[in-house]
Write a protein that holds these residues in place. Structure first.
Motif, PDB file in Angstrom:
ATOM      1  N   GLU A   1      30.110 -23.992  28.187  1.00  0.00           N
ATOM      2  CA  GLU A   1      29.135 -24.621  27.294  1.00  0.00           C
ATOM      3  C   GLU A   1      29.025 -23.868  25.973  1.00  0.00           C
ATOM      4  N   ILE A   2      29.104 -22.546  26.041  1.00  0.00           N
ATOM      5  CA  ILE A   2      29.070 -21.747  24.807  1.00  0.00           C
ATOM      6  C   ILE A   2      30.308 -22.043  23.976  1.00  0.00           C
ATOM      7  N   ALA A   3      31.464 -22.133  24.626  1.00  0.00           N
ATOM      8  CA  ALA A   3      32.707 -22.447  23.914  1.00  0.00           C
ATOM      9  C   ALA A   3      32.601 -23.800  23.220  1.00  0.00           C
ATOM     10  N   GLU A   4      32.032 -24.790  23.902  1.00  0.00           N
ATOM     11  CA  GLU A   4      31.853 -26.110  23.302  1.00  0.00           C
ATOM     12  C   GLU A   4      30.866 -26.057  22.137  1.00  0.00           C
ATOM     13  N   ALA A   5      29.778 -25.334  22.314  1.00  0.00           N
ATOM     14  CA  ALA A   5      28.741 -25.277  21.269  1.00  0.00           C
ATOM     15  C   ALA A   5      29.231 -24.551  20.022  1.00  0.00           C
ATOM     16  N   THR A   6      30.027 -23.505  20.213  1.00  0.00           N
ATOM     17  CA  THR A   6      30.470 -22.693  19.076  1.00  0.00           C
ATOM     18  C   THR A   6      31.846 -23.082  18.565  1.00  0.00           C
ATOM     19  N   LYS A   7      32.511 -23.993  19.278  1.00  0.00           N
ATOM     20  CA  LYS A   7      33.835 -24.482  18.882  1.00  0.00           C
ATOM     21  C   LYS A   7      34.872 -23.357  18.837  1.00  0.00           C
ATOM     22  N   VAL A   8      34.824 -22.469  19.825  1.00  0.00           N
ATOM     23  CA  VAL A   8      35.824 -21.413  19.961  1.00  0.00           C
ATOM     24  C   VAL A   8      36.362 -21.450  21.391  1.00  0.00           C
TER      25      VAL A   8
END
Length: 185
Positions: free
Chosen positions: A153-160
């Motif tokens: 979810e963090i990867a999706e939110a931060t686009k990394v």
């Protein structure tokens, strides 16, 4: 027909966005550094979420909203602050009290003034250390430890990529341990 579509959007907005406003505010607060700016960011994020509610895929409302909040925060910071002032420098007492009360309420013994003072000082020291982290590290740490998002979810939110999320979290934690382990009370 438009009014029924509008009512559907309003109902969907209420069910998708409103339950996560507290998390949205917390993230905005950490990214902007103060209450007033965080409120402005959350308001802008809510407007963006309402305009885009029709495109919400229904997968993870919380991650979707926090992504919007993150983007709104960085847009707001870019317009309203010079790059040198983007770091969080003033901390909210409510978050300190929440952290201190949560830990103390679990203890069996009564809370003494000394214990309260130590807890408040520890919370303030931790928040200062988090505020001193570079923005990408602080953002990943807050999304994981405060908002409770998982790595994906963090990867999706931060686009990394997820590996970058893991690296940022590890580096953020290492810096916190180094900072707090060497600090004098």
């Amino acid at each position: 027909m438009e009014s029924s579509g509008s009512q559907d959007d309003q109902a969907r907005f209420r069910s998708v966005v409103l339950p996560h406003l507290g998390d949205a505010y917390t993230l905005a607060r950490w990214l902007t550094g103060n209450r007033t700016d965080a409120e402005d960011v959350v308001q802008e994020a809510c407007l963006r979420a309402f305009r885009g509610i029709g495109g919400f895929a229904g997968v993870n409302a919380r991650a979707w909203l926090l992504t919007i909040v993150r983007n709104a925060a960085f847009s707001w910071l870019g317009k309203n602050r010079p790059a040198a002032l983007v770091m969080v420098d003033d901390l909210e007492a409510v978050e300190q009290q929440h952290a201190a009360h949560g830990a103390m309420e679990e203890d069996a013994g009564p809370r003494t003034p000394e214990a309260a003072l130590i807890a408040k000082a520890d919370a303030a020291q931790l928040e200062r250390a988090i505020a001193e982290l570079p923005v990408p590290f602080r953002e990943a740490l807050v999304l994981r430890e405060v908002a409770g998002l998982d790595y994906r979810e963090i990867a999706e939110a931060t686009k990394v990529p997820i590996g970058t999320v893991m690296s940022r979290l590890a580096r953020a934690r290492q810096r916190l341990i180094a900072k707090l382990g060497t600090s004098e009370p």
